[in-house]
Scaffold this motif. Structure first.
Motif, PDB file in Angstrom:
ATOM      1  N   UNK A  25       0.858  -1.186   0.000  1.00  0.00           N
ATOM      2  CA  UNK A  25       0.000   0.000   0.000  1.00  0.00           C
ATOM      3  C   UNK A  25       0.895   1.238   0.000  1.00  0.00           C
ATOM      4  N   UNK A  26       0.313   2.334  -0.474  1.00  0.00           N
ATOM      5  CA  UNK A  26       1.048   3.582  -0.492  1.00  0.00           C
ATOM      6  C   UNK A  26       0.080   4.715  -0.184  1.00  0.00           C
ATOM      7  N   UNK A  27       0.491   5.576   0.759  1.00  0.00           N
ATOM      8  CA  UNK A  27      -0.375   6.697   1.162  1.00  0.00           C
ATOM      9  C   UNK A  27       0.507   7.866   1.574  1.00  0.00           C
ATOM     10  N   UNK A  28      -0.125   9.035   1.668  1.00  0.00           N
ATOM     11  CA  UNK A  28       0.634  10.245   1.994  1.00  0.00           C
ATOM     12  C   UNK A  28       0.999  10.282   3.470  1.00  0.00           C
ATOM     13  N   UNK A  29       2.196  10.807   3.743  1.00  0.00           N
ATOM     14  CA  UNK A  29       2.662  10.989   5.120  1.00  0.00           C
ATOM     15  C   UNK A  29       1.883  12.145   5.757  1.00  0.00           C
ATOM     16  N   UNK A  30       1.451  11.930   6.995  1.00  0.00           N
ATOM     17  CA  UNK A  30       0.637  12.935   7.698  1.00  0.00           C
ATOM     18  C   UNK A  30       1.448  14.186   8.055  1.00  0.00           C
ATOM     19  N   UNK A  31       2.791  14.039   8.109  1.00  0.00           N
ATOM     20  CA  UNK A  31       3.664  15.167   8.476  1.00  0.00           C
ATOM     21  C   UNK A  31       4.721  15.322   7.375  1.00  0.00           C
ATOM     22  N   UNK A  32       4.298  15.869   6.224  1.00  0.00           N
ATOM     23  CA  UNK A  32       5.195  15.851   5.057  1.00  0.00           C
ATOM     24  C   UNK A  32       6.406  16.773   5.183  1.00  0.00           C
ATOM     25  N   UNK A  34       7.902  17.548   2.406  1.00  0.00           N
ATOM     26  CA  UNK A  34       7.464  18.426   1.325  1.00  0.00           C
ATOM     27  C   UNK A  34       6.134  17.856   0.836  1.00  0.00           C
ATOM     28  N   UNK A  35       5.293  18.687   0.178  1.00  0.00           N
ATOM     29  CA  UNK A  35       3.955  18.228  -0.196  1.00  0.00           C
ATOM     30  C   UNK A  35       4.055  17.068  -1.178  1.00  0.00           C
ATOM     31  N   UNK A  36       3.293  16.032  -0.906  1.00  0.00           N
ATOM     32  CA  UNK A  36       3.360  14.830  -1.727  1.00  0.00           C
ATOM     33  C   UNK A  36       4.281  13.768  -1.125  1.00  0.00           C
ATOM     34  N   UNK A  37       4.892  14.041   0.012  1.00  0.00           N
ATOM     35  CA  UNK A  37       5.729  13.063   0.742  1.00  0.00           C
ATOM     36  C   UNK A  37       4.901  11.789   0.954  1.00  0.00           C
ATOM     37  N   UNK A  38       5.400  10.701   0.401  1.00  0.00           N
ATOM     38  CA  UNK A  38       4.617   9.464   0.274  1.00  0.00           C
ATOM     39  C   UNK A  38       5.312   8.314   0.990  1.00  0.00           C
ATOM     40  N   UNK A  39       4.517   7.424   1.544  1.00  0.00           N
ATOM     41  CA  UNK A  39       5.047   6.216   2.180  1.00  0.00           C
ATOM     42  C   UNK A  39       4.646   4.995   1.359  1.00  0.00           C
ATOM     43  N   UNK A  40       5.555   4.058   1.234  1.00  0.00           N
ATOM     44  CA  UNK A  40       5.274   2.788   0.546  1.00  0.00           C
ATOM     45  C   UNK A  40       5.489   1.681   1.576  1.00  0.00           C
ATOM     46  N   UNK A  41       4.436   0.889   1.796  1.00  0.00           N
ATOM     47  CA  UNK A  41       4.375   0.018   2.972  1.00  0.00           C
ATOM     48  C   UNK A  41       3.924  -1.383   2.550  1.00  0.00           C
ATOM     49  N   UNK A  42       4.616  -2.436   2.989  1.00  0.00           N
ATOM     50  CA  UNK A  42       4.083  -3.770   2.703  1.00  0.00           C
ATOM     51  C   UNK A  42       2.828  -4.024   3.534  1.00  0.00           C
ATOM     52  N   UNK A  43       1.867  -4.739   2.972  1.00  0.00           N
ATOM     53  CA  UNK A  43       0.631  -5.067   3.704  1.00  0.00           C
ATOM     54  C   UNK A  43       0.966  -5.905   4.942  1.00  0.00           C
ATOM     55  N   UNK A  44       1.861  -6.869   4.790  1.00  0.00           N
ATOM     56  CA  UNK A  44       2.245  -7.712   5.927  1.00  0.00           C
ATOM     57  C   UNK A  44       3.134  -6.893   6.873  1.00  0.00           C
ATOM     58  N   UNK A  45       2.977  -7.148   8.155  1.00  0.00           N
ATOM     59  CA  UNK A  45       3.732  -6.385   9.155  1.00  0.00           C
ATOM     60  C   UNK A  45       5.144  -6.957   9.338  1.00  0.00           C
ATOM     61  N   UNK A  46       6.156  -6.194   8.914  1.00  0.00           N
ATOM     62  CA  UNK A  46       7.562  -6.464   9.252  1.00  0.00           C
ATOM     63  C   UNK A  46       8.042  -5.247  10.007  1.00  0.00           C
ATOM     64  N   UNK A  99       9.135   2.761   3.232  1.00  0.00           N
ATOM     65  CA  UNK A  99      10.061   3.682   2.572  1.00  0.00           C
ATOM     66  C   UNK A  99       9.360   5.018   2.389  1.00  0.00           C
ATOM     67  N   UNK A 100      10.132   6.080   2.552  1.00  0.00           N
ATOM     68  CA  UNK A 100       9.633   7.435   2.288  1.00  0.00           C
ATOM     69  C   UNK A 100      10.039   7.841   0.871  1.00  0.00           C
ATOM     70  N   UNK A 101       9.132   8.520   0.177  1.00  0.00           N
ATOM     71  CA  UNK A 101       9.484   9.200  -1.082  1.00  0.00           C
ATOM     72  C   UNK A 101       9.261  10.688  -0.816  1.00  0.00           C
ATOM     73  N   UNK A 102      10.334  11.454  -0.872  1.00  0.00           N
ATOM     74  CA  UNK A 102      10.241  12.878  -0.517  1.00  0.00           C
ATOM     75  C   UNK A 102      10.572  13.724  -1.742  1.00  0.00           C
TER      76      UNK A 102
END
Ligand code: 5GP
Ligand code: ZN
Length: 137
Positions: A25-32, A34-46, A99-102
């Protein structure tokens, strides 16, 4: 388990949701940063990068690249940082691998003061290369 990213993943709606399939899954970081700062996250918890299974990597990094390019185009950024904080010492604050995409712009000063070290005759580059090589297995 009390994990904010697992709760986001298990909810139907998220205002900043960008991508979702059965593995990633990928969604925006609540505390960017810079605008559009995105997180990419595996569904399974590691917990973090150290636990990432090898069989997830191909899909995960392919999606990470695809999403990073979309973020860059959408934000009209001049580049981006991809960061994976691992461990408290490295400023990890959510212990579900991500992972963060900034998005970055010329002279934006997002990471203003970095404290670079120097190798010299007492702390040599060679000694660090050797130490790390011994730990590769
Ligand atoms: P870390 O510091 O672990 O590398 O990054 C965790 C990131 O998750 C932080 O940048 C933080 O702003 C973000 N974050 C924490 N809680 C939430 C939340 O509830 N929603 C979203 N969208 N991002 C969050
Ligand atoms: Zn989780």
């Amino acid at each position: 388990m009390d994990c904010i990213f697992c709760s986001i993943i298990n909810k139907d709606e998220h205002e900043g949701m960008i991508f979702r399939d059965d593995k990633i899954v990928s969604f925006l970081d609540i505390r960017p940063l810079s605008y559009g700062h995105t997180l990419v996250v595996p569904v399974a918890h590691y917990t973090d990068f150290r636990e990432m299974p090898a069989d997830l990597m191909a899909d995960y990094f392919a999606q990470l690249q695809k999403i990073a390019l979309a973020v860059e185009r959408a934000t009209e950024a001049h580049g981006f940082n991809i960061i994976c904080n691992t461990g408290i010492a490295a400023s990890q604050s959510v212990f579900h691998l991500h992972y963060h995409i900034i998005p970055r712009y010329h002279d934006d000063e997002v990471f203003k003061r970095l404290n670079f070290k120097k190798y010299d005759h007492s702390i040599t580059m060679h000694s660090y290369a050797e130490k790390i090589k011994k730990q590769l297995f």
